[in-house]
Each structure stands twice: as structure tokens, then as C-alpha cells.
Enzyme design. Sequence first.
Site, PDB file in Angstrom:
ATOM      1  N   ARG A  70      39.269  27.242   1.016  1.00 50.36           N
ATOM      2  CA  ARG A  70      40.445  25.885   1.571  1.00 50.36           C
ATOM      3  C   ARG A  70      41.194  26.537   0.493  1.00 50.36           C
ATOM      4  O   ARG A  70      41.262  26.898  -0.469  1.00 50.36           O
ATOM      5  CB  ARG A  70      39.688  25.280   1.181  1.00 50.36           C
ATOM      6  CG  ARG A  70      38.794  24.564   2.521  1.00 50.36           C
ATOM      7  CD  ARG A  70      38.547  23.012   2.203  1.00 50.36           C
ATOM      8  NE  ARG A  70      37.212  23.255   1.482  1.00 50.36           N
ATOM      9  CZ  ARG A  70      37.436  21.836   1.043  1.00 50.36           C
ATOM     10  NH1 ARG A  70      38.172  21.110   0.549  1.00 50.36           N
ATOM     11  NH2 ARG A  70      36.359  21.739   0.108  1.00 50.36           N
ATOM     12  N   VAL A 129      29.234  27.249  -8.127  1.00 52.92           N
ATOM     13  CA  VAL A 129      29.227  28.013  -9.429  1.00 52.92           C
ATOM     14  C   VAL A 129      29.010  27.078 -10.302  1.00 52.92           C
ATOM     15  O   VAL A 129      29.112  28.210 -11.457  1.00 52.92           O
ATOM     16  CB  VAL A 129      31.033  27.931  -9.353  1.00 52.92           C
ATOM     17  CG1 VAL A 129      31.586  29.228  -8.393  1.00 52.92           C
ATOM     18  CG2 VAL A 129      31.813  26.496  -9.705  1.00 52.92           C
ATOM     19  N   ALA A 133      39.001  15.346 -18.844  1.00 54.04           N
ATOM     20  CA  ALA A 133      37.805  16.317 -19.884  1.00 54.04           C
ATOM     21  C   ALA A 133      37.116  18.049 -19.235  1.00 54.04           C
ATOM     22  O   ALA A 133      37.552  18.749 -20.053  1.00 54.04           O
ATOM     23  CB  ALA A 133      36.360  15.536 -20.242  1.00 54.04           C
ATOM     24  N   TYR A 181      37.328  14.338 -14.684  1.00 54.55           N
ATOM     25  CA  TYR A 181      38.405  15.297 -14.167  1.00 54.55           C
ATOM     26  C   TYR A 181      38.907  16.086 -15.380  1.00 54.55           C
ATOM     27  O   TYR A 181      39.198  17.833 -15.965  1.00 54.55           O
ATOM     28  CB  TYR A 181      39.400  15.403 -13.121  1.00 54.55           C
ATOM     29  CG  TYR A 181      39.972  16.140 -12.354  1.00 54.55           C
ATOM     30  CD1 TYR A 181      39.514  17.083 -11.868  1.00 54.55           C
ATOM     31  CD2 TYR A 181      41.433  16.260 -12.999  1.00 54.55           C
ATOM     32  CE1 TYR A 181      40.106  17.786 -10.765  1.00 54.55           C
ATOM     33  CE2 TYR A 181      42.148  16.932 -12.774  1.00 54.55           C
ATOM     34  CZ  TYR A 181      41.404  18.349 -11.339  1.00 54.55           C
ATOM     35  OH  TYR A 181      42.397  19.090 -10.635  1.00 54.55           O
ATOM     36  N   SER A 235      44.433  22.167 -14.529  1.00 51.35           N
ATOM     37  CA  SER A 235      45.739  21.023 -14.034  1.00 51.35           C
ATOM     38  C   SER A 235      46.557  20.340 -15.291  1.00 51.35           C
ATOM     39  O   SER A 235      46.220  20.713 -16.865  1.00 51.35           O
ATOM     40  CB  SER A 235      44.602  20.460 -13.679  1.00 51.35           C
ATOM     41  OG  SER A 235      45.455  18.516 -13.386  1.00 51.35           O
ATOM     42  N   ILE A 251      49.795  19.469  -6.518  1.00 49.21           N
ATOM     43  CA  ILE A 251      50.095  20.331  -5.094  1.00 49.21           C
ATOM     44  C   ILE A 251      48.999  19.784  -4.085  1.00 49.21           C
ATOM     45  O   ILE A 251      48.063  19.212  -3.814  1.00 49.21           O
ATOM     46  CB  ILE A 251      49.240  21.823  -5.245  1.00 49.21           C
ATOM     47  CG1 ILE A 251      49.226  22.251  -6.708  1.00 49.21           C
ATOM     48  CG2 ILE A 251      49.430  22.619  -4.049  1.00 49.21           C
ATOM     49  CD1 ILE A 251      51.100  22.248  -6.869  1.00 49.21           C
TER      50      ILE A 251
HETATM   51  P1  NDP Z   1      39.749  21.935  -2.281  1.00 50.86           P
HETATM   52  O1  NDP Z   1      39.476  20.400  -2.299  1.00 50.86           O
HETATM   53  O2  NDP Z   1      41.472  22.059  -1.031  1.00 50.86           O
HETATM   54  O3  NDP Z   1      38.728  23.150  -2.583  1.00 50.86           O
HETATM   55  C1  NDP Z   1      38.463  23.365  -3.421  1.00 50.86           C
HETATM   56  C2  NDP Z   1      37.780  24.351  -3.061  1.00 50.86           C
HETATM   57  O4  NDP Z   1      37.011  24.652  -4.466  1.00 50.86           O
HETATM   58  C3  NDP Z   1      37.090  25.103  -1.681  1.00 50.86           C
HETATM   59  O5  NDP Z   1      36.662  26.197  -1.615  1.00 50.86           O
HETATM   60  C4  NDP Z   1      35.273  24.682  -2.393  1.00 50.86           C
HETATM   61  O6  NDP Z   1      34.475  25.254  -1.659  1.00 50.86           O
HETATM   62  C5  NDP Z   1      35.088  24.858  -3.643  1.00 50.86           C
HETATM   63  N1  NDP Z   1      33.800  24.166  -4.183  1.00 50.86           N
HETATM   64  C6  NDP Z   1      34.012  23.020  -4.782  1.00 50.86           C
HETATM   65  N2  NDP Z   1      33.069  23.351  -5.492  1.00 50.86           N
HETATM   66  C7  NDP Z   1      32.457  24.323  -4.943  1.00 50.86           C
HETATM   67  C8  NDP Z   1      30.745  24.905  -6.589  1.00 50.86           C
HETATM   68  N3  NDP Z   1      30.195  23.883  -6.545  1.00 50.86           N
HETATM   69  N4  NDP Z   1      30.967  25.880  -6.338  1.00 50.86           N
HETATM   70  C9  NDP Z   1      31.260  26.506  -5.912  1.00 50.86           C
HETATM   71  N5  NDP Z   1      32.687  26.400  -4.656  1.00 50.86           N
HETATM   72  C10 NDP Z   1      33.414  24.904  -4.693  1.00 50.86           C
HETATM   73  O7  NDP Z   1      41.295  22.083  -4.033  1.00 50.86           O
HETATM   74  P2  NDP Z   1      42.583  22.896  -4.223  1.00 50.86           P
HETATM   75  O8  NDP Z   1      42.540  23.655  -4.121  1.00 50.86           O
HETATM   76  O9  NDP Z   1      43.859  21.317  -4.335  1.00 50.86           O
HETATM   77  O10 NDP Z   1      42.362  22.636  -5.841  1.00 50.86           O
HETATM   78  C11 NDP Z   1      41.821  23.956  -6.461  1.00 50.86           C
HETATM   79  C12 NDP Z   1      41.802  24.157  -7.904  1.00 50.86           C
HETATM   80  O11 NDP Z   1      43.346  23.515  -8.290  1.00 50.86           O
HETATM   81  C13 NDP Z   1      41.228  23.094  -8.006  1.00 50.86           C
HETATM   82  O12 NDP Z   1      40.291  22.991  -9.260  1.00 50.86           O
HETATM   83  C14 NDP Z   1      41.398  22.355  -8.787  1.00 50.86           C
HETATM   84  O13 NDP Z   1      41.314  21.251  -9.539  1.00 50.86           O
HETATM   85  C15 NDP Z   1      43.216  22.280  -9.191  1.00 50.86           C
HETATM   86  N6  NDP Z   1      43.921  21.477  -8.900  1.00 50.86           N
HETATM   87  C16 NDP Z   1      44.421  20.964  -8.066  1.00 50.86           C
HETATM   88  C17 NDP Z   1      45.548  19.785  -7.348  1.00 50.86           C
HETATM   89  C18 NDP Z   1      45.983  20.021  -6.183  1.00 50.86           C
HETATM   90  O14 NDP Z   1      46.948  19.170  -6.559  1.00 50.86           O
HETATM   91  N7  NDP Z   1      45.313  19.674  -5.509  1.00 50.86           N
HETATM   92  C19 NDP Z   1      46.454  19.706  -8.296  1.00 50.86           C
HETATM   93  C20 NDP Z   1      45.935  20.989 -10.511  1.00 50.86           C
HETATM   94  C21 NDP Z   1      44.864  21.147 -10.373  1.00 50.86           C
HETATM   95  P3  NDP Z   1      34.017  24.533  -0.412  1.00 50.86           P
HETATM   96  O15 NDP Z   1      35.348  25.428   0.796  1.00 50.86           O
HETATM   97  O16 NDP Z   1      32.736  25.524   0.417  1.00 50.86           O
HETATM   98  O17 NDP Z   1      33.775  23.031   0.337  1.00 50.86           O
END
Ligand code: NDP
Length: 248
Positions: free
Chosen positions: A16, A65, A158, A156, A143, A189
Site C-alpha cells: 500500500r 518483517v 525512536a 515511532y 521520517s 505524505i
Molecule cells: P501504510 O500504512 O499506507 O502502508 C504500510 C505498509 O507496510 C503496508 O503495506 C503494510 O502491509 C506494511 N507493513 C506494516 N507492518 C508490516 C510488517 N510487520 N511486516 C511487513 N509489512 C508490514 O504506510 P505509508 O505508505 O504511509 O508509510 C510507508 C513508510 O513511510 C513507513 O515506514 C512510514 O513510517 C513512512 N513514513 C510515512 C509518512 C506518511 O506521511 N505517510 C511520513 C513519514 C514516513 P499490509 O499492506 O500487508 O498491511
Amino acid sequence: MSRFANKIAVVTGGGRGIGQDIARSLAAEGARVAVVSRSPGSCGAAAEAINADFPGSATAYAVDVADHAAVQDLAKKITQELGPVNILVNNAGVTRDTLLMRMKEEDWDTVLDTNLKGAFNTVKGFMRPMMKAEDPRIINIASVIGLIGNAGQTNYSASKAGLIGFTKAVARELAGRGVTCNAVAPGFITTDMTDELPEAVKEAVLAKIPLGSFGETKDIAAMVGFLASKEARYITGQVLAVDGGMTM
Ligand code: NDP
């Protein structure tokens, strides 16, 4: 010639949001991409959508993960099925926001285990074959909260500050092997993760963004594409903020 022709990429959290767009962009430029996420439905649907536009480019793999043993097994499987990985993008991440006074041990552990230990697990799994691959790149999605902190996000913050430290140490350890390791620090984002936030919080964040708008997943995918490219060969151990000027 496409930038990532003959390259193998792994994108965690590719099901996603930001991860899906990173996976799509790498596939669009010729990479074969392992789309990794926690639920089979999510990575399966993402891979299917990417393959609809770029046939044969994406394969779905479901794993948590945070599960060290499962990630080591998956790394072997992906290396066998797709080949030695050139580009590893650690993007999987979660939030469990609440004030420290109310934070439960489980909220802390889930966020640290996914956002920080998850990257340790994948780097451990893929690093050996990567050292022999062409233009090997590790890109960790951190982030701005890992740089400036945020009330209600001690766990988060940390985890992301830890990921930045991990990035620099990995960059130093693997530099001699030609592997670069950098972090991208997105600002706000628009994705499922940020859609959950109350309107008042979104407005308060917007007021702090000099460019005056939230970012889009393609803004992060563009930076990852650059860091993964041949042109970025002399950049390692850096944190690139893509945040509309929030942390300048
Ligand atoms: P989303 O919540 O839209 O998507 C998160 C994705 O990570 C999903 O595909 C989910 O899997 C996967 N995921 C979560 N936990 C696990 C796990 N334990 N094992 C494997 N996969 C996992 O997040 P974003 O796209 O918004 O964020 C992506 C990254 O960017 C993150 O690291 C977030 O911290 C970072 N970020 C985002 C910001 C934002 O504004 N959106 C800002 C700063 C950083 P599944 O689809 O199967 O649930």
C-alpha cells in the site's frame, strides 16, 4: 535503456501507500520487484496491479518483517527465485500513537520491532548476495519525526531515529563492499497512515510546511529512484528529507 533493467528490487511494505508507489516506479523503469507486505491479500493485489501495467515485473511475498527467522527464509527464497538483490527498500512501517503516559509496552514493541528490527532483519537476510550484485543499494524509509520528534509518537520517533543511526552504521560497514545505504525522511505524505489522523492535526501540520501542501507517494518514489540509480553511486550514509521544507 531503462534505468533499472536487469535489476532485482525488494520493497517491504509494498502492499500500500508509499511502498506500492516505490515498487511501481522501479518496475516502470525495468526492475523485477519483490513486493513484500504483511498480508498476502495486500502484496498480492499490489503485485497484480503493477503486473497489469508492466507484465511479469512484480512478485508478491507475505511476511512479518519483525519475524527474524521468517525474513531470513524469505530472503533465501527471493534470492533463489528472482536472483541476487540489487536494491533493498526498507519501507514497512507502523504507528501506535499515544502520549507516553498512556503508552503500553506492546505499543512500543510493535513499532520498534517493525520499523527498526524489521530493517535489521532484511539487511541481514539480503546483505551477502547484495555485496556481489551490481550497484547494490539499501534505502531505508525513515521520517522527519525521527529527526525532530513529535508528542504522541515517542515509539515511532525512536524507531525512525534508530533507523537513521542504523543507516549510517550500515553505510560505513558496507562501503568497502560497494553497497550504499541511505535514508529518506518523508514529511507528511497522503496515505492510509496519515488518513487516520484527525482534521485538526492535519491542519496544524500543514501550517508548518513552507511549500504549503502535503506530499504525494510519487515524491518519495522519485527520491528512492534517484538513490537506487547509478547516478547516486557517490552518496552514502545520508538522510534525504522530502518534506516540503518542514525540517529545513
Ligand atoms: P501504510 O500504512 O499506507 O502502508 C504500510 C505498509 O507496510 C503496508 O503495506 C503494510 O502491509 C506494511 N507493513 C506494516 N507492518 C508490516 C510488517 N510487520 N511486516 C511487513 N509489512 C508490514 O504506510 P505509508 O505508505 O504511509 O508509510 C510507508 C513508510 O513511510 C513507513 O515506514 C512510514 O513510517 C513512512 N513514513 C510515512 C509518512 C506518511 O506521511 N505517510 C511520513 C513519514 C514516513 P499490509 O499492506 O500487508 O498491511
